[in-house]
Design a protein around this motif. Structure first.
Motif, PDB file in Angstrom:
ATOM      1  N   ALA A 212     -22.358-137.198 -28.195  1.00  0.00           N
ATOM      2  CA  ALA A 212     -22.128-135.614 -28.568  1.00  0.00           C
ATOM      3  C   ALA A 212     -20.628-135.532 -29.100  1.00  0.00           C
ATOM      4  O   ALA A 212     -19.655-136.098 -28.506  1.00  0.00           O
ATOM      5  CB  ALA A 212     -22.523-134.617 -27.538  1.00  0.00           C
ATOM      6  N   PRO A 213     -20.293-134.409 -29.917  1.00  0.00           N
ATOM      7  CA  PRO A 213     -18.918-134.496 -30.111  1.00  0.00           C
ATOM      8  C   PRO A 213     -18.242-133.506 -29.241  1.00  0.00           C
ATOM      9  O   PRO A 213     -17.782-132.128 -29.472  1.00  0.00           O
ATOM     10  CB  PRO A 213     -19.148-133.544 -31.730  1.00  0.00           C
ATOM     11  N   VAL A 214     -17.986-134.021 -27.913  1.00  0.00           N
ATOM     12  CA  VAL A 214     -17.378-133.383 -27.019  1.00  0.00           C
ATOM     13  C   VAL A 214     -16.144-133.918 -26.677  1.00  0.00           C
ATOM     14  O   VAL A 214     -16.154-135.357 -26.614  1.00  0.00           O
ATOM     15  CB  VAL A 214     -18.327-133.288 -25.804  1.00  0.00           C
ATOM     16  N   GLU A 215     -14.989-133.198 -26.839  1.00  0.00           N
ATOM     17  CA  GLU A 215     -13.657-134.019 -26.520  1.00  0.00           C
ATOM     18  C   GLU A 215     -13.547-134.610 -25.152  1.00  0.00           C
ATOM     19  O   GLU A 215     -13.019-135.507 -24.918  1.00  0.00           O
ATOM     20  CB  GLU A 215     -12.684-132.912 -26.801  1.00  0.00           C
ATOM     21  N   THR A 216     -14.068-133.775 -24.198  1.00  0.00           N
ATOM     22  CA  THR A 216     -13.788-134.193 -22.709  1.00  0.00           C
ATOM     23  C   THR A 216     -15.216-133.739 -21.897  1.00  0.00           C
ATOM     24  O   THR A 216     -15.502-132.891 -22.458  1.00  0.00           O
ATOM     25  CB  THR A 216     -12.658-133.482 -21.997  1.00  0.00           C
TER      26      THR A 216
ATOM     27  N   ASN B  38     -17.389-146.570 -19.726  1.00  0.00           N
ATOM     28  CA  ASN B  38     -17.165-145.855 -18.599  1.00  0.00           C
ATOM     29  C   ASN B  38     -17.067-144.278 -19.018  1.00  0.00           C
ATOM     30  O   ASN B  38     -16.456-144.049 -20.034  1.00  0.00           O
ATOM     31  CB  ASN B  38     -15.743-146.392 -18.096  1.00  0.00           C
ATOM     32  N   PRO B  39     -18.036-143.676 -18.260  1.00  0.00           N
ATOM     33  CA  PRO B  39     -17.656-142.075 -18.109  1.00  0.00           C
ATOM     34  C   PRO B  39     -16.288-141.435 -18.362  1.00  0.00           C
ATOM     35  O   PRO B  39     -16.158-140.490 -18.784  1.00  0.00           O
ATOM     36  CB  PRO B  39     -18.661-141.513 -17.310  1.00  0.00           C
ATOM     37  N   LEU B  40     -15.337-142.094 -17.610  1.00  0.00           N
ATOM     38  CA  LEU B  40     -13.999-141.711 -17.501  1.00  0.00           C
ATOM     39  C   LEU B  40     -13.214-141.552 -19.011  1.00  0.00           C
ATOM     40  O   LEU B  40     -12.359-140.851 -19.181  1.00  0.00           O
ATOM     41  CB  LEU B  40     -13.252-142.504 -16.567  1.00  0.00           C
ATOM     42  N   VAL B  41     -13.916-142.422 -19.882  1.00  0.00           N
ATOM     43  CA  VAL B  41     -13.152-142.135 -21.366  1.00  0.00           C
ATOM     44  C   VAL B  41     -13.533-140.833 -21.788  1.00  0.00           C
ATOM     45  O   VAL B  41     -12.965-140.598 -22.849  1.00  0.00           O
ATOM     46  CB  VAL B  41     -13.518-143.444 -22.142  1.00  0.00           C
ATOM     47  N   ARG B  42     -14.470-139.958 -21.306  1.00  0.00           N
ATOM     48  CA  ARG B  42     -14.492-138.793 -21.809  1.00  0.00           C
ATOM     49  C   ARG B  42     -14.180-137.828 -21.029  1.00  0.00           C
ATOM     50  O   ARG B  42     -14.573-136.603 -21.037  1.00  0.00           O
ATOM     51  CB  ARG B  42     -16.084-138.511 -22.252  1.00  0.00           C
ATOM     52  N   ALA B  43     -13.514-138.062 -19.747  1.00  0.00           N
ATOM     53  CA  ALA B  43     -13.122-137.028 -18.668  1.00  0.00           C
ATOM     54  C   ALA B  43     -11.641-136.682 -19.341  1.00  0.00           C
ATOM     55  O   ALA B  43     -10.960-137.048 -20.177  1.00  0.00           O
ATOM     56  CB  ALA B  43     -12.930-137.744 -17.586  1.00  0.00           C
ATOM     57  N   ARG B  44     -11.181-135.677 -18.554  1.00  0.00           N
ATOM     58  CA  ARG B  44      -9.779-135.040 -18.830  1.00  0.00           C
ATOM     59  C   ARG B  44      -8.882-136.195 -18.710  1.00  0.00           C
ATOM     60  O   ARG B  44      -7.723-136.113 -19.371  1.00  0.00           O
ATOM     61  CB  ARG B  44      -9.614-133.966 -17.955  1.00  0.00           C
ATOM     62  N   LEU B  45      -9.126-137.144 -17.684  1.00  0.00           N
ATOM     63  CA  LEU B  45      -7.816-138.250 -17.378  1.00  0.00           C
ATOM     64  C   LEU B  45      -7.595-138.894 -18.830  1.00  0.00           C
ATOM     65  O   LEU B  45      -6.422-138.923 -18.798  1.00  0.00           O
ATOM     66  CB  LEU B  45      -8.661-139.348 -16.680  1.00  0.00           C
ATOM     67  N   VAL B  46      -8.030-139.218 -19.840  1.00  0.00           N
ATOM     68  CA  VAL B  46      -7.839-139.853 -20.933  1.00  0.00           C
ATOM     69  C   VAL B  46      -8.176-139.236 -22.393  1.00  0.00           C
ATOM     70  O   VAL B  46      -8.263-139.570 -23.210  1.00  0.00           O
ATOM     71  CB  VAL B  46      -8.021-141.628 -21.073  1.00  0.00           C
TER      72      VAL B  46
ATOM     73  N   HIS C 124      -7.334-137.008 -24.039  1.00  0.00           N
ATOM     74  CA  HIS C 124      -6.322-136.508 -24.903  1.00  0.00           C
ATOM     75  C   HIS C 124      -5.952-137.585 -25.890  1.00  0.00           C
ATOM     76  O   HIS C 124      -5.533-137.478 -26.915  1.00  0.00           O
ATOM     77  CB  HIS C 124      -5.209-136.071 -24.237  1.00  0.00           C
ATOM     78  N   VAL C 125      -6.462-138.907 -25.661  1.00  0.00           N
ATOM     79  CA  VAL C 125      -6.248-140.062 -26.419  1.00  0.00           C
ATOM     80  C   VAL C 125      -7.056-140.140 -27.622  1.00  0.00           C
ATOM     81  O   VAL C 125      -8.376-139.799 -27.400  1.00  0.00           O
ATOM     82  CB  VAL C 125      -6.050-141.188 -25.521  1.00  0.00           C
ATOM     83  N   ASP C 126      -6.677-140.817 -28.504  1.00  0.00           N
ATOM     84  CA  ASP C 126      -7.459-141.005 -29.579  1.00  0.00           C
ATOM     85  C   ASP C 126      -8.765-141.754 -29.202  1.00  0.00           C
ATOM     86  O   ASP C 126      -8.729-142.833 -28.366  1.00  0.00           O
ATOM     87  CB  ASP C 126      -6.840-141.867 -30.712  1.00  0.00           C
ATOM     88  N   GLU C 127      -9.991-141.614 -29.613  1.00  0.00           N
ATOM     89  CA  GLU C 127     -11.031-142.176 -29.041  1.00  0.00           C
ATOM     90  C   GLU C 127     -11.088-143.489 -29.223  1.00  0.00           C
ATOM     91  O   GLU C 127     -11.674-144.235 -28.037  1.00  0.00           O
ATOM     92  CB  GLU C 127     -12.522-141.502 -29.716  1.00  0.00           C
ATOM     93  N   ALA C 128     -10.674-144.297 -30.103  1.00  0.00           N
ATOM     94  CA  ALA C 128     -10.687-145.599 -30.166  1.00  0.00           C
ATOM     95  C   ALA C 128      -9.700-146.529 -29.090  1.00  0.00           C
ATOM     96  O   ALA C 128      -9.921-147.511 -28.859  1.00  0.00           O
ATOM     97  CB  ALA C 128     -10.315-146.080 -31.754  1.00  0.00           C
ATOM     98  N   GLU C 129      -8.981-145.525 -28.675  1.00  0.00           N
ATOM     99  CA  GLU C 129      -7.977-146.215 -27.564  1.00  0.00           C
ATOM    100  C   GLU C 129      -8.192-145.859 -26.177  1.00  0.00           C
ATOM    101  O   GLU C 129      -7.461-146.107 -25.297  1.00  0.00           O
ATOM    102  CB  GLU C 129      -6.511-145.726 -28.237  1.00  0.00           C
ATOM    103  N   ARG C 130      -9.401-145.056 -25.894  1.00  0.00           N
ATOM    104  CA  ARG C 130      -9.499-144.518 -24.648  1.00  0.00           C
ATOM    105  C   ARG C 130      -9.577-145.566 -23.570  1.00  0.00           C
ATOM    106  O   ARG C 130      -9.497-145.604 -22.414  1.00  0.00           O
ATOM    107  CB  ARG C 130     -10.641-143.392 -24.604  1.00  0.00           C
TER     108      ARG C 130
END
Length: 695
Positions: A571-575, A603-611, A613-619
């Motif tokens: 899904a196109p969800v930022e966080t 890992n689900p944390l790559v879509r959490a607030r924690l990271v 804000h980082v470009d998706e490829a670098e999360r």
């Protein structure tokens, strides 16, 4: 030809038996019981009757019994009910065993005079059960130890014949203990980091463990939540072989969705109401059910399999059964009082156990084991001491004050033996004097919030769940936390003048997402501190949204498409906003996968607030860096050095196994595990604070 070592003394069957015995884990109590009978001059029983659902490991246990008997020099005969044969064929086989055991002076004479008869698949001999009990077994020598293994419990005739009471021992075989299940998964090559999710999926059922281990062997990175239905259906077919009719199937489905099935429930759910008693009796006799004073309960694994299969196969039928079961539970909760109302409320709440990300903090595996009871005079001192140990002397003094003012508001959570497991206090703030409300920072915060946001009218009530303490787990998922919705829902159903209802919890930030979805949002500005700990309030105004609307919303959420509950992976969800429990699980998995960037990227944390804000490829890389920083934070305080070294050696340096890490650190394994657990808790807390923007 090369590569093969000739061994004319072993057959393929010998190799299979050896492999099965090597993979056998657990069942120490059952094996020791058998061995003690083998070694006794006067065994405490002559017939051991083992029963349990298909796939639970009865045949494997018989393998272990055969090995123990052979090692002890006993003559062993194994019969399988599935292979057919009538009484004559059985008698011939048993006669060969008995005759061989009594041949003296021959080379094949056993070292002892003991014979062991092992009967597998006894359910296939059901038509001959009375013959086995009354004619076959009595003809065996007293030196014969017989083990019968089948799906069904022994019939009442075994128990009503007093002569059998000292000769028969019955063992109900259930799932493996967690330690044994983990050992089995390790032997099958399943990574330790996946053990928790496998155990959660299979409930440690042996056949389910085996099938999931097979699937993970083919695809180690498989998402178990999206497992194909075929392996699960195989388990189900093994556990329940015959369903007599479509009406019985409907009853089975209702029992899978409900917490417990009663004849009254079946009469409401089944189209053929007149057959409710027949279906209830059938359910009561299944090997995969447990019969108790409050009804019939399906084995957890069977419940999950049937529930998931119906959801997948026929969603409209699932919704129909769910709504019927829910309507019955809600009606019972509204019509009854006391202990029966508690059961009905537990039934209603249990239906929502599959709502992901909402009810995950609930300890469903222990749901209904304990029950709330009004506190009595003898409970007062234990309650005060319990609050003192958990929250400190200031809270204990307030609990003692409220016990004197509103003793009926305190509920103790009891186990089946009536021992105290926890306490929950539900106070009526409108019945208290203003000075008493203001003397407690918690009740004062609730009252001020209510006054500032639609004050209670004359005759309305304002309630507050003020103290929640479990003896072992405080406010973690526990029997005490399970009891809170039962107590509060009982009050919400009974008190038709209820306005504000508040819930008080320590460390409130972790509960924001949970209670926002549950319809009990955080009461902004109502936090308070006491004894160095911060508490928060969660509030609901039942004048604005009545209890009937709340329960209907829950039903709509439970039956909605999963896509409405959580965003799909692409899904196109930022966080993604994670509840604390989900964040906790994901953070611990990130620790275990720290040296696997491919896994960290999922890992689900790559879509959490924690990271987020980082470009998706670098999360994935950003998450690894964040976790390493969290581990490094433990090294900043010399007092935490032992925690840092345990976590660093286990996950950063990757010692290989925890035993190896403990050895490298020169620590006893128990001490190492304690340091590791405390260190991981600190790492997760550090990450959570960054998730909330507090770091």
């Amino acid at each position: 030809m090369g590569g093969w070592t000739a061994d004319s003394t072993r057959s393929l069957g010998d190799l299979l038996t050896a492999r099965r015995r090597a993979q056998f884990v657990g069942r120490e109590g059952e094996v020791e019981l058998f061995r003690s009978a083998l070694a006794a001059e006067d065994p405490p029983f002559r017939v051991l009757f083992v029963h349990g659902p298909g796939g639970v490991g009865k045949s494997s246990l018989l393998d272990a019994y055969a090995a123990a008997a052979e090692a002890g020099g006993a003559e062993v005969l194994r019969l399988d009910g599935r292979e057919g044969g009538g009484p004559r064929a059985i008698e011939d086989a048993v006669s060969a065993l008995v005759g061989g055991a009594h041949r003296e002076g021959t080379e094949d004479s056993p070292a002892t005079g003991l014979q062991v008869l092992l009967v597998d698949g006894f359910e296939w001999w059901a038509p001959m059960e009375s013959w086995v009990r009354d004619e076959l077994l009595p003809t065996l020598p007293a030196s014969t130890l017989t083990v019968i293994a089948g799906r069904d419990r022994p019939t009442a005739a075994w128990r009503t014949d007093g002569a059998w009471s000292g000769l028969l021992r019955v063992v109900s075989l259930r799932n493996l203990e967690p330690v044994a299940a983990r050992s089995y998964l390790t032997d099958r090559g399943v990574p330790e980091g996946r053990h928790d999710e496998v155990l959660a999926l299979t409930h440690s059922h042996p056949l389910a463990l085996s099938l999931v281990a097979d699937v993970l062997g083919d695809d180690p990175d498989l998402d178990l939540g999206a497992m194909p239905p075929e392996p699960m259906r195989e388990i189900l077919e093994r556990m329940i072989s015959v369903v007599p009719s479509a009406v019985h199937l409907d009853g089975l489905r209702a029992a899978a969705i409900a917490r417990r099935a009663t004849q009254d429930l079946l009469a409401e759910v089944l189209d053929a109401r007149e057959r409710a008693a027949e279906v209830f009796d059938w359910l009561s006799g299944l090997a995969v059910t447990e019969v108790g004073a409050d009804g019939v309960r399906l084995h957890d694994l069977v419940r999950d399999l049937i529930d998931a299969d119906l959801r997948w196969r026929d969603p409209p039928a699932y919704r129909t059964v769910f709504r019927a079961v829910n309507a019955h539970a809600v009606a019972r909760a509204s019509e009854t009082r006391g202990r029966e109302q508690q059961r009905a409320v537990a039934d209603a709440k249990f239906l929502f156990r599959h709502v992901r990300g909402v009810l995950s903090p609930v300890a469903w595996e222990r749901w209904g084991e304990h029950y709330p009871d009004r506190a009595g005079p003898g409970d007062r001192d234990p309650i005060v001491e319990l609050v003192r140990r958990a929250e400190g002397p200031e809270s204990a003094a307030l609990a003692e004050r409220w016990l004197a003012l509103q003793p009926d508001g305190f509920h103790v959570i009891r186990s089946a033996d009536r021992s105290l497991r926890g306490v929950v206090a539900l106070l009526d703030l409108t019945a208290a004097e203003h000075a008493d409300r203001m003397a407690d920072p918690g009740t004062a915060a609730a009252w001020r919030f209510a006054e500032a946001n639609t004050p209670a009218r004359q005759g309305d009530t304002v309630t507050q769940c003020r103290f929640i303490v479990d003896t072992e787990l405080y406010q973690e998922p526990s029997p005490t936390l399970n009891a809170v919705p039962i107590i509060t829902l009982q009050n919400q159903l009974v008190d038709r003048r209820l306005s504000w209802d508040f819930l008080t919890l320590a460390d409130p930030d972790r509960w924001n997402s949970y209670f926002a979805v549950a319809g009990l949002p955080r009461a902004g500005g109502a936090d308070f501190s006491l004894g160095g700990r911060r508490y928060g309030l969660f509030a609901h105004d039942f004048r604005r949204v009545p209890i009937e609307v709340v329960t209907q919303r829950w039903t709509d959420v439970a039956l909605a498409d999963d896509a409405l509950l959580l965003p799909p992976p692409d899904a196109p969800v930022e966080t993604l906003v994670l509840a604390h429990s989900d964040f906790d699980s994901a953070a611990r998995q990130a620790l275990r996968d720290l040296r696997r960037p491919d896994l960290l990227g999922r890992n689900p944390l790559v879509r959490a607030r924690l990271v987020g804000h980082v470009d998706e490829a670098e999360r994935g890389v950003a998450l690894e860096s964040m976790v390493r920083e969290a581990v490094g934070s433990l090294a900043q305080d010399p007092r935490d050095d032992r925690l840092f070294r345990a976590v660093e050696r286990t996950y950063v340096s990757a010692a290989g196994t925890q035993e190896a890490a403990a050895a490298m650190l020169g620590l006893p394994f128990s001490t190492y595990r304690r340091h590791l657990r405390q260190g991981c808790d600190r790492v997760v807390a550090w990450l959570w604070s960054r998730e909330l923007g507090e770091g």
